[in-house]
Design an enzyme around this catalytic site. Sequence first.
Site, PDB file in Angstrom:
ATOM      1  N   ARG A 199      13.615   6.501  -0.736  1.00 48.75           N
ATOM      2  CA  ARG A 199      12.228   6.442  -1.199  1.00 48.75           C
ATOM      3  C   ARG A 199      11.428   7.714  -0.903  1.00 48.75           C
ATOM      4  NH1 ARG A 199      10.486   0.979   1.427  1.00 48.75           N
ATOM      5  NH2 ARG A 199      12.423   1.299   2.578  1.00 48.75           N
ATOM      6  N   ASN A 235       9.654  -6.717  14.561  1.00 50.58           N
ATOM      7  CA  ASN A 235      10.631  -5.920  15.299  1.00 50.58           C
ATOM      8  C   ASN A 235      10.396  -4.447  14.996  1.00 50.58           C
ATOM      9  OD1 ASN A 235      12.954  -4.712  16.331  1.00 50.58           O
ATOM     10  ND2 ASN A 235      14.236  -5.382  14.602  1.00 50.58           N
TER      11      ASN A 235
END
Length: 467
Positions: free
Chosen positions: A18, A172
């Site tokens: 990306r 997380n």
Amino acid sequence: MSSGNIVGIVLAAGLGKRMKSKLHKVLHPVCGKPMVSHVLGALEGAGVRRIVVVVGHGAEEVRAALGGRAEFAMQERQLGTGHAVRAAEALLAGEEGLAVVACGDSPLLRAETLSGMIALHRERGAAATVLTAVVDDPGGLGRIVRGADGAVERIVEAKDASEEERNIREINAGTYVFDLRLLFEALARVKNENRQGEYYLTDVVSILREEGRPVLGYRAADPAEAFGVNDRAELAEAERLMRRRINREHMMNGVTIVDPETTYIDADVSIGRDTVVHPGTMLRGGTRIGEGCVIGPQCDITDSEVADGAAVRHSVLNGAVVGARTTVGPFAYLRPGTRLGEDVKIGDFVETKNAWIGDGSKVSHLAYVGDARIGRNVNFGCGAITVNYDGYSKSETIVEDDAFIGSNVNLVAPVRIGRGAFVVAGSTITKDVGEDDMAVARERQTNKPGYAKTLRARLIARKMNRT
Ligand code: UD1
Ligand code: CA
């Protein structure tokens, strides 16, 4: 190995698609340093002794950028974060103790946080400690699932999560402390039965819990530490967060930053107390600024050293050394190899390159000083230049102490101007000038009395004839 042993594993094999970049994702700079260097810095700061970086795509570039700071393990195919950690296993075969695992794309992770995690992990005799953060928009991040007693049960990836799990806002961060041996034992049991068909490192948590081993969650005081960069918008966000952190630290150390929002200071820059940094200023690379300086507005300073009490305004410096109490600018350009002494004045539209300029000398306006050694208390006049280049090679100009270089002088190098010499304005100097000599090298002036009128009449007549 002693029980105090800590090794680090940094994951950096992913493609970083990306980013849409030729440069590997973890090598994109944040505040002047590749993201992965920030991560290594945090690990080093927390006492991690040996670091293995897991590389795959762009392995050579990452290796070249990090050099001797780490060892490298190759993950040929990117089959998930758990698979990536296993790639480091062979290199760490002889090790015992703790393993800190972090991602190469999380530049905001701090050494203090890792130290806190390690301390808690040891104190509680945990098998794993996971860095977590509570965020407003957990997006695609893994969710921390806690049991009724508040203990961490497992981590579920957003793509595999139930609707209820997706509403969990504790995520997380992708940073962990593990018992090294338990980590690799558990990893051998991780399967890829999930929506992405990947071997998840996060599955180690539930495996350890099933074995009845304690897993802890360590909440980051600042959720920014969990911030991972996946695209250029997040890169800019990481830069903004890091910039704030850096500016704040300087301010806490006694630096005035008039407008932190428009002040850009790289991670490795140092600034002394009572220095004032004005808006629109960029301090880059290994730049070091002393105490009581005034920097800016609008300065762009790279890899330069500015000593105590100096002032630099509206100027560009690259690889320059500026002595104490020296003033630079506005609109000066100091290029590599510039070394200014103390109490020097460099004024507007002055360019210097590979130039040493001694204490108390002045180059006040519109001058070029290149490949030159200028002594102390020299006056280098307006429009004076060193002619250092003949189209093929560069030559040196030497100006000794107390010399006076008049306005619009050309010093055609190689040339030496002796101590206390006086070079008359407008001279083109091609030969050495001796100590205390005066040099003049220009046409002698002639005045023709009244001739201006004659000249004007002639010019008017010529114009009439044309129209
Ligand atoms: C991972 C965590 C997620 C956490 C998030 C934090 C897993 C399964 N999920 O998700 O819970 O919230 O990080 O940012 O671990 N990498 C490799 N090899 C691989 C795959 C990844 O080296 O085969 C590296 C990547 O280059 C990256 C890091 O591991 O630096 C994390 O990988 P990424 O794919 O971004 O994990 P997430 O899906 O974001
Ligand atoms: Ca990620």
